[in-house]
Design an enzyme around this catalytic site. Sequence first.
Site, PDB file in Angstrom:
ATOM      1  N   PRO B 116      22.236   9.923 -20.891  1.00 25.17           N
ATOM      2  CG  PRO B 116      21.479  10.499 -23.074  1.00 25.17           C
ATOM      3  CD  PRO B 116      22.285   9.668 -22.335  1.00 25.17           C
ATOM      4  CB  THR B 121      13.571   0.492 -16.432  1.00 27.31           C
ATOM      5  OG1 THR B 121      13.205   1.151 -17.618  1.00 27.31           O
ATOM      6  CG2 THR B 121      12.625   1.433 -15.290  1.00 27.31           C
ATOM      7  NE  ARG B 198      14.417   1.459 -34.075  1.00 29.01           N
ATOM      8  CZ  ARG B 198      13.582   1.821 -34.868  1.00 29.01           C
ATOM      9  NH1 ARG B 198      12.497   0.867 -35.098  1.00 29.01           N
ATOM     10  NH2 ARG B 198      13.963   2.552 -35.834  1.00 29.01           N
ATOM     11  CE1 TYR B 448      10.993 -10.541 -22.030  1.00 25.87           C
ATOM     12  CE2 TYR B 448      10.783 -12.490 -20.693  1.00 25.87           C
ATOM     13  CZ  TYR B 448      11.016 -10.960 -20.938  1.00 25.87           C
ATOM     14  OH  TYR B 448      11.322 -10.158 -19.891  1.00 25.87           O
TER      15      TYR B 448
END
EC number: 2.5.1.26
Lengths: 534, 534
Positions: B116, B121, B198, B448
């Site tokens: 799918p 991205t 998510r 991050y």
Amino acid sequence: MKRWNGWGDHATHPPVPDAARTFLHQLLGPGHPPRDATLHEVTARVPASRLPEHPLVQRDADTRVRYARGQSLPDLIALRSGEGLVFPDGVAHPERPEDVQTLLQYAHTHAATVVPYGGGTSVAGHVNPAAGARPVLTISLERLSALLTLDEASRLATFGAGVRGPDLEAALRAQGYTLGHFPQSFEYSTLGGWVATRSSGQQSLRYGRIEAMFAGGTLITPRGPLTLPPYPASAAGPDLRQLVLGSEGRLGILTDVTVRVHPLPDTERFEAAFFPDWASAHDATRALAQSGAPLSMLRLSTPTETHTTLTLAGHPRATRALETYLATRGVRSDKCLLLYGLTGPRDTVQHAAHTAARVIAAHQGVRVYTPLGRAWHKGRFAAPYLRNSLWDAGYAVDTLETATTWDRVDRTLNAVEHALRRGLDAYGERVHAYTHLSHVYPSGCSIYTTYVFRLAEDAAATLRRWSALKGAASEALVREGATISHQHGVGRDHAPYLPAEKGALGMSALHALTRTFDPDGLMNPGVLLEGDHA
Amino acid sequence: MKRWNGWGDHATHPPVPDAARTFLHQLLGPGHPPRDATLHEVTARVPASRLPEHPLVQRDADTRVRYARGQSLPDLIALRSGEGLVFPDGVAHPERPEDVQTLLQYAHTHAATVVPYGGGTSVAGHVNPAAGARPVLTISLERLSALLTLDEASRLATFGAGVRGPDLEAALRAQGYTLGHFPQSFEYSTLGGWVATRSSGQQSLRYGRIEAMFAGGTLITPRGPLTLPPYPASAAGPDLRQLVLGSEGRLGILTDVTVRVHPLPDTERFEAAFFPDWASAHDATRALAQSGAPLSMLRLSTPTETHTTLTLAGHPRATRALETYLATRGVRSDKCLLLYGLTGPRDTVQHAAHTAARVIAAHQGVRVYTPLGRAWHKGRFAAPYLRNSLWDAGYAVDTLETATTWDRVDRTLNAVEHALRRGLDAYGERVHAYTHLSHVYPSGCSIYTTYVFRLAEDAAATLRRWSALKGAASEALVREGATISHQHGVGRDHAPYLPAEKGALGMSALHALTRTFDPDGLMNPGVLLEGDHA
């Protein structure tokens, strides 16, 4: 001491006010008090246990009676009459998480099924042993109830899953924190039970549902433990906590639960407003729910519930004075009561109070400085006691609840009330039904309906009346596309209606999960999912 | 036109500022620009399709190249070099939900597997076909992208799942609403992709993660459709939406998605503050996250990231002036930049701004009236373009992310940075690594980390460097008990680390779900869960 055949402590037995008695007599006819079975009579009927001796398992008749049922109306009918009861063959009280694994092994060895038991406050049949060939072991978590760790930096507290509401809040309060989960069953219900049934507390608008509080924990399953780490958030595949939430004992037994806690609020108060009619009240409540104002509760009663609440409170003079004042402000017989909660830091509460005042005024609402909000807060856990008293007066009270999106609230509410009011036509009996909205969300709200009807000549006939009402209301919910439960869970009573909402494929997924965690079908069969491993 | 071998539109190609070039040269040594393969070279290598003709399926080489990879660094390495690519045998663009069921049947008939594809991205290998005996059909959802319904009473909007961020926001903005989901991939990523992985957007502090927005929808699976009704809340067993969230195409394909939307905010601005050191900055950020103040974003850079950001921005004179001012306020070389967002009704924003100012001051923070907040907002989706430019200069950039509880943030951050900085010691190469916290929660936050290293002499060698770094950092996360992904998902790249976090029993549960929805193993094998049906 806790009642064996009804809600709460023996010492608490509120009388039914005269006004309430007259009101119900007028609406439904005179109530005929039933004769209750005694504990002695019921204990004498408990059959021999089919489980062998085990140091962790009690098999005496008295204990087995006390763990036979929850707090649904059918449970009350069975316990008061002593009819239709099925008793667990043994009741275990594990003291350490390892005991739970031992007990699951013991159950497996003896081909027993297992009923996990928190506070026994289910109103949907979650803890009722089923009659059948297999012995039943009820595992009560009440001795696993300590505060195990408190991580103040992350505001996470870990408790034994069997901790009851008041003990949990007391342990946190001593450290300056609160969980903020206050379901009506708060006095007896447990943290593990809240998670297993997707519970929602009265101040969910501020603190969220138990889903938002449940950060992690340990589930002991027949295939071993599942550890759920307390990540603040994760994108690592489906969230396994969400499989445990609402699993109702089908996958395993929670032994410890980590929850997100909050500092105790500076300020808390509950206020009241009246609206001239349902349309303005409903629109104001939706506007408040969608305003993002940091309120801690919204609870809106229909005109019928407003009238019923004021009458049953039994203060006719104060009520007349209030009604006279409201009439001067244009609020008359169709009035609707809105209770709202303000909880938090002082500046947040002030901000919320201003928003509430503005929205209420914009919808023709009248804020009143009565003790109604305070009285609600004081009596917030008392309603189940009144059920005992009304039973003694010959009336049965039950509640049911759902949730739906705002565009469907009115039609769903009307469909449920209509089904209940006409539900005993075949018996020539009337039903008094009334509703409030609580647990509001930007996209919809819960709908909570109370219904009262007369006890019949015997337990079997009263149960038939209840079944007729419950069936008609549940079918109305399915027809309207509303969920079968917003806060009570599925248990045995709602299980027949679950496939309509989960779909065939969704039901297959839930069955696949029970097969994975519990390949031999030990855990709470018949609860949540009807039938065996499909 | 969209680039075939890198991020974004061809027309956008920001130059690497001189200051940045000097900075990287000093830190890592000179970069050596690689020779890229041309589209023509790559297209010429596409093998014949193993799928038969079908009116919904394109099998030309150009199309198959454009859908071969996502946007991870390994994807960039493969596309730029033309090496190691595996192409789908066909690419389908269904125009109606029924087409999706037809295509799954076609895939089943021809023993194909299905990828799918939303916006392509993924930075974790979600859309990469695997080499193997079975043909691969990529199903792109881009033509299922309409706004289907908008229920203003319930604030629910239903879109075709293939709608991209800008089109979704434009359709809502025309009616006065916003979803508020702004991941860095916003320009190309799709609603269905956000749900399946998510996703979390930059303003999750106000609007929540995609989990909070996803109200319901339709998943087409090999066993038929699963319909998820948009209840505001429910206690009717485990929430099936939570199985779809993070399912990464393993259970089926979302064709329509209902989301909770918000009125457009009156006000929005992004402000900046500096702290003298990491300890004060970290504590202030935690205090703000736990204050309940209605901020819309918090993003805190470490001293290294702060220094890197100011240097790479390429405004040395403005930076020197800022640093001179900050020094007078006691904020010097260890300074940390906090960006924060204020979004919402005017009074809510005012309340949030006051709280932020108070907490920042209490932690020795200095608010500055620079264009930093505005610049961040303007460039919020631009970082991936810079990766293209740095590649051309001979440097590779990648990011990785996690989340953990506040008590473990520092040690997790240090462990990841340490693993990266020492990760190429064996190659005699240095690595520049720097970190920010964003996506804050009361119980913890995301971490991050960006890392930059030099391209090697060829693609295979560059990929080895990346594998060494990614492996070392991922193992550090596992050791620290942090989640393997807060927002990028699992895909192929994180799948080896998932069992450490889900546990053996948890993995069994996820496999049981894939078997239920996809008994023949059509759907995205190797993504999320390694190996076949275990």
